[in-house]
Design a protein around this motif. Structure first.
Motif, PDB file in Angstrom:
ATOM      1  N   PHE A   2       6.447 -13.584   1.831  1.00  0.00           N
ATOM      2  CA  PHE A   2       7.133 -13.614   3.557  1.00  0.00           C
ATOM      3  C   PHE A   2       8.115 -14.279   2.914  1.00  0.00           C
ATOM      4  O   PHE A   2       9.207 -13.665   3.357  1.00  0.00           O
ATOM      5  CB  PHE A   2       6.082 -14.003   4.352  1.00  0.00           C
ATOM      6  CG  PHE A   2       7.129 -14.681   5.604  1.00  0.00           C
ATOM      7  CD1 PHE A   2       7.459 -13.744   6.772  1.00  0.00           C
ATOM      8  CD2 PHE A   2       7.925 -15.354   6.491  1.00  0.00           C
ATOM      9  CE1 PHE A   2       8.716 -13.786   7.597  1.00  0.00           C
ATOM     10  CE2 PHE A   2       8.288 -15.614   6.972  1.00  0.00           C
ATOM     11  CZ  PHE A   2       8.543 -14.913   7.365  1.00  0.00           C
ATOM     12  N   ALA A   3       7.751 -15.100   2.215  1.00  0.00           N
ATOM     13  CA  ALA A   3       9.635 -15.810   1.975  1.00  0.00           C
ATOM     14  C   ALA A   3      10.297 -15.356   0.753  1.00  0.00           C
ATOM     15  O   ALA A   3      11.278 -15.099   1.209  1.00  0.00           O
ATOM     16  CB  ALA A   3       8.566 -17.504   1.124  1.00  0.00           C
ATOM     17  N   LYS A   4       9.530 -14.292   0.509  1.00  0.00           N
ATOM     18  CA  LYS A   4      10.425 -13.746  -0.571  1.00  0.00           C
ATOM     19  C   LYS A   4      11.270 -12.563   0.005  1.00  0.00           C
ATOM     20  O   LYS A   4      12.184 -12.013   0.049  1.00  0.00           O
ATOM     21  CB  LYS A   4       9.423 -12.992  -1.976  1.00  0.00           C
ATOM     22  CG  LYS A   4       9.611 -13.754  -2.865  1.00  0.00           C
ATOM     23  CD  LYS A   4       8.408 -13.627  -3.741  1.00  0.00           C
ATOM     24  CE  LYS A   4       8.167 -14.119  -4.722  1.00  0.00           C
ATOM     25  NZ  LYS A   4       7.380 -13.965  -6.057  1.00  0.00           N
ATOM     26  N   MET A   5      10.197 -11.313   0.658  1.00  0.00           N
ATOM     27  CA  MET A   5      11.161 -11.173   1.583  1.00  0.00           C
ATOM     28  C   MET A   5      12.070 -11.547   2.720  1.00  0.00           C
ATOM     29  O   MET A   5      13.520 -10.642   2.352  1.00  0.00           O
ATOM     30  CB  MET A   5       9.898  -9.896   2.206  1.00  0.00           C
ATOM     31  CG  MET A   5       9.222  -9.749   1.858  1.00  0.00           C
ATOM     32  SD  MET A   5       9.378  -8.265   0.009  1.00  0.00           S
ATOM     33  CE  MET A   5      10.529  -7.122   1.046  1.00  0.00           C
ATOM     34  N   LEU A   6      11.747 -12.689   3.170  1.00  0.00           N
ATOM     35  CA  LEU A   6      13.206 -13.062   4.401  1.00  0.00           C
ATOM     36  C   LEU A   6      14.322 -13.399   3.708  1.00  0.00           C
ATOM     37  O   LEU A   6      15.213 -12.735   3.971  1.00  0.00           O
ATOM     38  CB  LEU A   6      12.548 -14.027   4.978  1.00  0.00           C
ATOM     39  CG  LEU A   6      13.294 -15.136   5.731  1.00  0.00           C
ATOM     40  CD1 LEU A   6      13.997 -14.131   6.774  1.00  0.00           C
ATOM     41  CD2 LEU A   6      13.031 -15.921   6.358  1.00  0.00           C
ATOM     42  N   ILE A   7      14.189 -13.752   2.278  1.00  0.00           N
ATOM     43  CA  ILE A   7      15.019 -14.063   1.515  1.00  0.00           C
ATOM     44  C   ILE A   7      16.218 -12.761   1.334  1.00  0.00           C
ATOM     45  O   ILE A   7      17.337 -13.067   1.193  1.00  0.00           O
ATOM     46  CB  ILE A   7      13.936 -14.868  -0.124  1.00  0.00           C
ATOM     47  CG1 ILE A   7      13.846 -16.200   0.750  1.00  0.00           C
ATOM     48  CG2 ILE A   7      16.205 -14.814  -1.234  1.00  0.00           C
ATOM     49  CD1 ILE A   7      13.568 -17.069  -0.738  1.00  0.00           C
TER      50      ILE A   7
END
Length: 105
Positions: A2-7
């Motif tokens: 999720f963190a990577k996708m949000l960035i």
């Protein structure tokens, strides 16, 4: 993930964390915590983020879109031959085409 996708999505829209937070009604710290993987969003927050970026929650969580065909069938196809399943898919596509055609007429 999720963190990577949000960035990734935030950067695609050329938004800072402050700008994204403002558009979503969140704090910059909340966005930062999500991007650093320190916190995970609850379901409602996840939906807000997915709607803003016009992606599915599956995409936000996994980086992959769910296969459209996974949602096509609400009944059990077990026991059917591959040819029969293909016939069903073709029939569904025909029905969708026919519906579109009626809308245009």
């Amino acid at each position: 993930m999720f963190a990577k996708m949000l960035i990734k999505l935030r950067k695609q829209k050329n938004l800072s964390q402050y700008q994204l937070a403002d558009k979503l009604g969140f704090s910059r710290g909340q966005i930062s915590n999500y991007e650093q993987g320190q916190r995970e969003p609850d379901f409602e927050t996840l939906k807000v983020i997915a709607d803003f970026f016009n992606v599915s929650t599956d995409y936000l969580l996994t980086g992959k879109e769910k296969n459209k065909e996974d949602n096509l069938y609400f009944f059990d196809l077990e026991g059917l031959a591959e040819e029969e399943i293909e016939d069903i898919k073709e029939h569904i596509e025909y029905m969708k085409w026919r519906k579109q055609k009626k809308k245009k007429d």
